[in-house]
Write a protein that holds these residues in place. Sequence first.
Motif, mmCIF file in Angstrom:
data_model
loop_
_atom_site.group_PDB
_atom_site.id
_atom_site.type_symbol
_atom_site.label_atom_id
_atom_site.label_comp_id
_atom_site.label_asym_id
_atom_site.label_seq_id
_atom_site.Cartn_x
_atom_site.Cartn_y
_atom_site.Cartn_z
ATOM 1 N N UNK A 72 0.821 -1.197 0.000
ATOM 2 C CA UNK A 72 0.000 0.000 0.000
ATOM 3 C C UNK A 72 0.860 1.254 0.000
ATOM 4 N N UNK A 73 0.229 2.401 0.217
ATOM 5 C CA UNK A 73 0.948 3.674 0.162
ATOM 6 C C UNK A 73 1.734 3.949 1.444
ATOM 7 N N UNK A 74 2.944 4.519 1.271
ATOM 8 C CA UNK A 74 3.712 5.014 2.416
ATOM 9 C C UNK A 74 4.566 6.172 1.958
ATOM 10 N N UNK A 75 4.983 7.008 2.906
ATOM 11 C CA UNK A 75 5.936 8.076 2.645
ATOM 12 C C UNK A 75 6.832 8.230 3.866
ATOM 13 N N UNK A 76 8.120 8.406 3.632
ATOM 14 C CA UNK A 76 9.047 8.585 4.744
ATOM 15 C C UNK A 76 10.337 9.201 4.267
ATOM 16 N N UNK A 77 11.067 9.793 5.195
ATOM 17 C CA UNK A 77 12.352 10.364 4.834
ATOM 18 C C UNK A 77 12.938 11.223 5.929
ATOM 19 N N UNK A 78 14.132 11.718 5.668
ATOM 20 C CA UNK A 78 14.866 12.566 6.598
ATOM 21 C C UNK A 78 15.156 13.899 5.938
ATOM 22 N N UNK A 79 15.288 14.940 6.758
ATOM 23 C CA UNK A 79 15.604 16.259 6.230
ATOM 24 C C UNK A 79 15.744 17.273 7.337
#
Length: 275
Positions: A72-79
Amino acid sequence: MNFLSCLLVFLATAAAAAVSDLLKHDARSGTASISGTNFGYYYTFSAEDGDAVTYTNLDDSDYSIQWKENSGYFIGGKGWNPGSAESVFSTPQVFIASPDGTSSSSIYGWSTDPLVEYRIVESLASAIDPVLGLTLQGTVNSDGSVYNIYKSQRVNATSIMGTSTFSQYWSIRQSARTNGFVTIANHFNAWATVGMPLGELGYQIVATEGHGGSGSVEVYIGSKPAGPPTQLTSGRVQCVAEYGQCGGQGYTGATCCVTDTTCVVSNQFFSHCMA
């Protein structure tokens, strides 16, 4: 946000079913399952199926995500929080894309006053239609490629300010890539030129978004902005002209380059803007 599919929340109406997956998922971006700081970097992650997707903070600016079939849909990250107009270097050190091309990478963030959700899309999932639900505003040439500029709107959707109506800005790279410098200010400036200004910057991450399928990614983020974020004046950022210095040990000036030029490293002490 057809990475679009990424940002929209699921809409229960028949009309919503006709909108691209990216757009449907866009609204979810403001409802991260986890967020915080790690090694001084801001991170955030959200997934439809938490059992199928694993987000891991690694040393320094690194992070990894693994996802299983039909996750399914996911979003992730660093910044950073807040974000800035400074250039960012991103290298997915390990990248195993799903056979059906269901993952995307971008610089993803928010601004307030006006409330805007934005993406600079470096690699768009092949399963995503980047046009459906978007309005083409123009193009910008940056970092070796033409990007299509789009604008869309979300009504009564989840945002960093709660349930709100807000604009979505897109720059979608025509020649996809998985690593390299992203001269963020070029996009901010191009958006302002076509009547798409940003306000006070909220969080900004180098994001991985998934739309099903399976795979894994390990991402390194470089060129962390030093000091306060670049101030926007009427939505524009002052960048370095061609041949001007844009980086190097001890350098404290602007690190973005004018449109059609890129910050090129000559040595550890000097980088300059070149076409």
